[in-house]
Motif scaffolding. Structure first.
Motif, PDB file in Angstrom:
ATOM      1  N   UNK A  20      37.637  31.299  26.864  1.00 42.78           N
ATOM      2  CA  UNK A  20      38.649  32.346  26.986  1.00 42.78           C
ATOM      3  C   UNK A  20      37.960  33.713  26.911  1.00 42.78           C
ATOM      4  N   UNK A  21      38.756  34.776  26.973  1.00 44.85           N
ATOM      5  CA  UNK A  21      38.170  36.117  26.970  1.00 44.85           C
ATOM      6  C   UNK A  21      37.336  36.393  25.740  1.00 44.85           C
ATOM      7  N   UNK A  22      37.869  35.998  24.592  1.00 44.92           N
ATOM      8  CA  UNK A  22      37.146  36.189  23.335  1.00 44.92           C
ATOM      9  C   UNK A  22      35.857  35.376  23.315  1.00 44.92           C
ATOM     10  N   UNK A  23      35.919  34.157  23.843  1.00 44.33           N
ATOM     11  CA  UNK A  23      34.742  33.291  23.883  1.00 44.33           C
ATOM     12  C   UNK A  23      33.641  33.852  24.767  1.00 44.33           C
ATOM     13  N   UNK A  24      34.036  34.453  25.896  1.00 41.97           N
ATOM     14  CA  UNK A  24      33.047  35.064  26.806  1.00 41.97           C
ATOM     15  C   UNK A  24      32.340  36.233  26.140  1.00 41.97           C
ATOM     16  N   UNK A  25      33.108  37.054  25.422  1.00 39.24           N
ATOM     17  CA  UNK A  25      32.527  38.210  24.731  1.00 39.24           C
ATOM     18  C   UNK A  25      31.587  37.742  23.626  1.00 39.24           C
ATOM     19  N   UNK A  26      32.033  36.723  22.877  1.00 38.68           N
ATOM     20  CA  UNK A  26      31.212  36.205  21.777  1.00 38.68           C
ATOM     21  C   UNK A  26      29.906  35.616  22.305  1.00 38.68           C
ATOM     22  N   UNK A  27      29.983  34.872  23.400  1.00 42.84           N
ATOM     23  CA  UNK A  27      28.775  34.299  24.005  1.00 42.84           C
ATOM     24  C   UNK A  27      27.799  35.401  24.408  1.00 42.84           C
ATOM     25  N   UNK A  28      28.310  36.448  25.047  1.00 41.19           N
ATOM     26  CA  UNK A  28      27.447  37.552  25.487  1.00 41.19           C
ATOM     27  C   UNK A  28      26.785  38.242  24.297  1.00 41.19           C
ATOM     28  N   UNK A  29      27.552  38.431  23.219  1.00 39.64           N
ATOM     29  CA  UNK A  29      27.021  39.097  22.027  1.00 39.64           C
ATOM     30  C   UNK A  29      25.929  38.267  21.372  1.00 39.64           C
ATOM     31  N   UNK A  30      26.169  36.973  21.237  1.00 38.30           N
ATOM     32  CA  UNK A  30      25.187  36.080  20.598  1.00 38.30           C
ATOM     33  C   UNK A  30      23.921  36.002  21.438  1.00 38.30           C
ATOM     34  N   UNK A  86      22.738  38.183  23.603  1.00 33.20           N
ATOM     35  CA  UNK A  86      22.011  39.454  23.555  1.00 33.20           C
ATOM     36  C   UNK A  86      21.298  39.625  22.216  1.00 33.20           C
ATOM     37  N   UNK A  87      21.980  39.272  21.134  1.00 26.04           N
ATOM     38  CA  UNK A  87      21.393  39.411  19.797  1.00 26.04           C
ATOM     39  C   UNK A  87      20.161  38.528  19.657  1.00 26.04           C
ATOM     40  N   UNK A  88      20.274  37.275  20.098  1.00 29.94           N
ATOM     41  CA  UNK A  88      19.150  36.343  19.990  1.00 29.94           C
ATOM     42  C   UNK A  88      17.973  36.799  20.856  1.00 29.94           C
ATOM     43  N   UNK A  89      18.267  37.265  22.066  1.00 27.31           N
ATOM     44  CA  UNK A  89      17.182  37.720  22.947  1.00 27.31           C
ATOM     45  C   UNK A  89      16.500  38.974  22.409  1.00 27.31           C
ATOM     46  N   UNK A  90      17.253  39.830  21.732  1.00 31.72           N
ATOM     47  CA  UNK A  90      16.646  41.022  21.129  1.00 31.72           C
ATOM     48  C   UNK A  90      15.606  40.621  20.091  1.00 31.72           C
ATOM     49  N   UNK A  91      15.920  39.600  19.308  1.00 34.88           N
ATOM     50  CA  UNK A  91      14.983  39.114  18.288  1.00 34.88           C
ATOM     51  C   UNK A  91      13.768  38.454  18.940  1.00 34.88           C
ATOM     52  N   UNK A  92      14.002  37.678  19.979  1.00 34.26           N
ATOM     53  CA  UNK A  92      12.901  37.021  20.692  1.00 34.26           C
ATOM     54  C   UNK A  92      11.928  38.069  21.243  1.00 34.26           C
ATOM     55  N   UNK A 136      16.673  28.655  18.469  1.00 38.11           N
ATOM     56  CA  UNK A 136      17.569  27.549  18.099  1.00 38.11           C
ATOM     57  C   UNK A 136      19.019  27.912  18.407  1.00 38.11           C
ATOM     58  N   UNK A 137      19.391  29.156  18.130  1.00 32.06           N
ATOM     59  CA  UNK A 137      20.757  29.612  18.408  1.00 32.06           C
ATOM     60  C   UNK A 137      21.051  29.533  19.909  1.00 32.06           C
ATOM     61  N   UNK A 138      20.131  30.019  20.736  1.00 36.71           N
ATOM     62  CA  UNK A 138      20.345  29.964  22.186  1.00 36.71           C
ATOM     63  C   UNK A 138      20.453  28.524  22.686  1.00 36.71           C
ATOM     64  N   UNK A 139      19.608  27.661  22.143  1.00 35.81           N
ATOM     65  CA  UNK A 139      19.617  26.252  22.561  1.00 35.81           C
ATOM     66  C   UNK A 139      20.907  25.561  22.132  1.00 35.81           C
ATOM     67  N   UNK A 140      21.285  25.764  20.880  1.00 33.22           N
ATOM     68  CA  UNK A 140      22.483  25.095  20.349  1.00 33.22           C
ATOM     69  C   UNK A 140      23.759  25.628  20.980  1.00 33.22           C
ATOM     70  N   UNK A 141      23.752  26.904  21.364  1.00 37.72           N
ATOM     71  CA  UNK A 141      24.966  27.494  21.958  1.00 37.72           C
ATOM     72  C   UNK A 141      25.333  26.814  23.278  1.00 37.72           C
ATOM     73  N   UNK A 142      24.325  26.311  23.989  1.00 37.06           N
ATOM     74  CA  UNK A 142      24.583  25.663  25.286  1.00 37.06           C
ATOM     75  C   UNK A 142      25.514  24.456  25.144  1.00 37.06           C
ATOM     76  N   UNK A 143      25.413  23.765  24.008  1.00 36.91           N
ATOM     77  CA  UNK A 143      26.139  22.499  23.868  1.00 36.91           C
ATOM     78  C   UNK A 143      27.124  22.435  22.706  1.00 36.91           C
TER      79      UNK A 143
END
Length: 227
Positions: free
Chosen positions: A10-20, A22-28, A56-63
């Motif tokens: 849903x809309x909220x889920x799309x925003x949350x996915x984008x935020x997570x 971006x946050x994980x990639x910033x750390x990487x 791990x967050x990016x990998x786990x988020x996929x599934x």
């Protein structure tokens, strides 16, 4: 309970996915700089530890992340961190996520408001401060997040657009993290490092927190308002 990624976000889920993401990639992307700063202020492995959590967050988020349910998603982020990170950082971020989860779970509605996200951040900061023994000025991640919370609360109370409030608070996080150069550490391994050495580098934990927070804010802005 077995959780999985919903077939449709849903809309909220799309925003949350984008935020997570971006946050994980910033750390990487910050791994080497975090290690460099930490080589002067600590064990030299802050970047590598945070990198393990972020990948791990990016990998786990996929599934596995139920992205349409923010509270359960935050709980799953905590699970990824517990499994992958280890060390003091892993413990601190686990505490952070558990506190945010408990605060978000108290909300019975499916959509989380900006104020409820702010309350979750406030609960996380309080938990980290309580169990980690740090507060403002101790040269820790809280020196990024406490100023961010203050600006977020102030802007939301002034009825600022919530996305703008998030972005402004992320600027305060960066300023707070940079200001740790002027602080003598009072918690963690860096409290044993001479002040003149610490003065040459910001606290890596604070810089990491400011970086993922800033990246998440800009991702939310991009999704909600366009870049």
């Amino acid at each position: 309970m077995s959780l999985s990624r919903p077939p449709m976000l849903n809309g909220q889920g799309c925003i949350l996915e984008a935020a997570i993401e971006a946050a994980a990639n910033a750390i990487i992307n910050l791994r080497d700089r975090l290690n460099e700063w930490d080589s002067k202020a600590g064990d030299g492995d802050c970047g590598s530890t945070m990198f393990r959590g972020a990948t791990a967050i990016l990998e786990d988020m996929k599934n596995f992340y139920p992205l349409n349910d923010p509270a359960e998603t935050v709980n799953e982020i905590g699970s990824s961190i517990r499994r992958a990170m280890g060390g003091t950082s892993g413990i601190i971020y686990d505490i952070f996520c558990k506190a945010a989860y408990a605060q978000l779970k108290a909300n019975t509605k499916t959509v989380v408001t900006a104020k409820q996200w702010k309350d979750a951040l406030e609960a996380s900061i309080a938990a980290v401060s309580k169990y980690g023994g740090a507060s403002a000025g101790y040269r820790t991640m809280l020196d990024a997040l406490i100023p961010a919370l203050a600006v977020l609360q102030e802007r939301l109370e002034a009825e600022e657009n919530p996305v703008t409030a998030f972005v402004l608070s992320s600027e305060a996080a960066l300023v707070g993290a940079e200001s740790t150069k002027q602080m003598q550490a009072q918690a963690g391994r860096s409290s044993y490092v001479p002040g003149e050495i610490l003065a040459s580098v910001p606290d890596p934990g604070a810089m990491a927190a400011a970086s993922w927070y800033r990246a998440a804010a800009l991702a939310v802005k991009g999704k909600c308002m366009g870049s």
